[in-house]
Enzyme design. Structure first.
Site, PDB file in Angstrom:
ATOM      1  N   GLU A 103     116.300  79.858  28.150  1.00 28.41           N
ATOM      2  CA  GLU A 103     116.705  78.468  28.317  1.00 28.41           C
ATOM      3  C   GLU A 103     118.225  78.403  28.274  1.00 28.41           C
ATOM      4  O   GLU A 103     118.891  79.358  27.851  1.00 28.41           O
ATOM      5  CB  GLU A 103     116.085  77.579  27.229  1.00 28.41           C
ATOM      6  CG  GLU A 103     116.558  77.891  25.820  1.00 28.41           C
ATOM      7  CD  GLU A 103     115.826  77.094  24.752  1.00 28.41           C
ATOM      8  OE1 GLU A 103     114.722  76.593  25.040  1.00 28.41           O
ATOM      9  OE2 GLU A 103     116.345  76.988  23.634  1.00 28.41           O
ATOM     10  N   HIS A 108     116.185  72.379  21.482  1.00 22.53           N
ATOM     11  CA  HIS A 108     116.627  73.350  20.488  1.00 22.53           C
ATOM     12  C   HIS A 108     118.117  73.187  20.206  1.00 22.53           C
ATOM     13  O   HIS A 108     118.887  72.827  21.095  1.00 22.53           O
ATOM     14  CB  HIS A 108     116.368  74.781  20.979  1.00 22.53           C
ATOM     15  CG  HIS A 108     114.933  75.152  21.011  1.00 22.53           C
ATOM     16  ND1 HIS A 108     114.430  76.082  21.888  1.00 22.53           N
ATOM     17  CD2 HIS A 108     113.885  74.734  20.266  1.00 22.53           C
ATOM     18  CE1 HIS A 108     113.133  76.225  21.685  1.00 22.53           C
ATOM     19  NE2 HIS A 108     112.779  75.415  20.712  1.00 22.53           N
TER      20      HIS A 108
END
Length: 289
Positions: free
Chosen positions: A210, A249
């Site tokens: 990511e 996150h």
């Protein structure tokens, strides 16, 4: 490096008497994980939980059981103390699931792990598993299937989707490791490359990355340096991520050209990995061999 894991690996749960500890210990045991005991959230609150012994501290637990693997079901603020105690007691593999461990604490855990020669997986990880043998964490059973694909991921949820689609196509995993999505962590993608390259059960690797940080770029550099024969397939989440905004996150943050989807995809492709726009395309490529 990830220590050898099997159905016989003895695992301790730090925080076994807490709500999360009880729930996930039961699920791990149902999967076949050899949970041999744990520690309490509060000292002296119990001597047993669901038939498992509760020890006053991790040192006593290790001495009584001989366990060398543990999972910390502790809040972010309590993770450093749990980790340092586990390392001092002789644990060689520690999984910490809490998201948002303070950065200074995570740095201290990393230093302690390196000094002790210990493998730390986390923070913000769903854990790891050798499908069909053991899982340490809360990876969903429906996504676990024994097989030949080494799976590593920052995102728990996205890796569940990959694993579930793999299982539906008759594909499985040799080893699944969630490296976690916090900016400061223990095991990183590049650390897993030699593990999968040396594992005779693994024929290919899947990297679920990511935006944010430089972990995928580090892996690309390691892949270029090793020139391993095993193929790497990758998917990167966050193509439309906005600059300066943390996307889920804490580590999924882009700024300027740093940590972007484009930079990660370009570096991985240059290193020889095959990058895909979505999970469906990646799994289809795996199915095609």
């Amino acid at each position: 490096m990830i220590p050898s894991l099997s159905a016989g690996t003895k695992v301790l749960v730090l925080g076994l008497t807490g709500r999360m500890g009880r729930a996930h210990a039961a699920r791990m045991r149902a999967y076949g994980t050899n949970i041999v005991g744990g520690t309490a959230i509060r000292v002296g609150t119990a001597e047993e939980q669901d038939g498992l012994p509760i020890f006053p501290d991790i040192t006593a637990a290790v001495a009584a059981t001989g366990a060398r693997a543990a999972i910390a079901m502790t809040p972010p603020g309590g993770t450093r103390a749990a980790a340092e105690s586990a390392f001092a007691a002789g644990i060689s593999l520690l999984v910490t699931v809490a998201e948002g461990v303070p950065v200074h604490d995570a740095l201290a855990i990393g230093r302690a792990a390196r000094a002790a020669g210990v493998t730390w997986v986390g923070s913000s990880t769903p854990g790891l598993a050798v499908p069909g043998a053991t899982k340490i964490g809360f990876l969903p059973d429906v996504a676990l299937r024994p097989g030949e694909i080494g799976l590593m991921s920052k995102s728990g949820t996205l890796s569940y989707e990959v694993g579930y689609r793999m299982a539906a196509r008759g594909l499985g995993q040799s080893l699944w490791v969630g490296v976690g999505g916090d900016p400061v962590k223990g095991t990183r993608f590049a650390d897993l490359l030699p593990v999968f390259q040396a594992d005779p059960r693994t024929r290919a690797m899947v990297l679920v990355g990511e935006v944010g940080g430089a972990e995928e770029e580090e892996f690309a550099d390691a892949l270029t340096a090793t020139r391993g024969a095993k193929p790497v397939l990758a998917v990167i989440a966050g193509r439309e991520a906005k600059e300066g905004v943390s996307m889920g996150h804490a580590g999924a943050l882009t700024w300027g050209e740093f940590g972007t989807y484009a930079s990660k995809r370009a570096r991985l492709t240059a290193a020889g990995a095959r990058c895909f726009d979505n999970v469906e395309a990646l799994v289809e490529a795996l199915a095609q061999g």
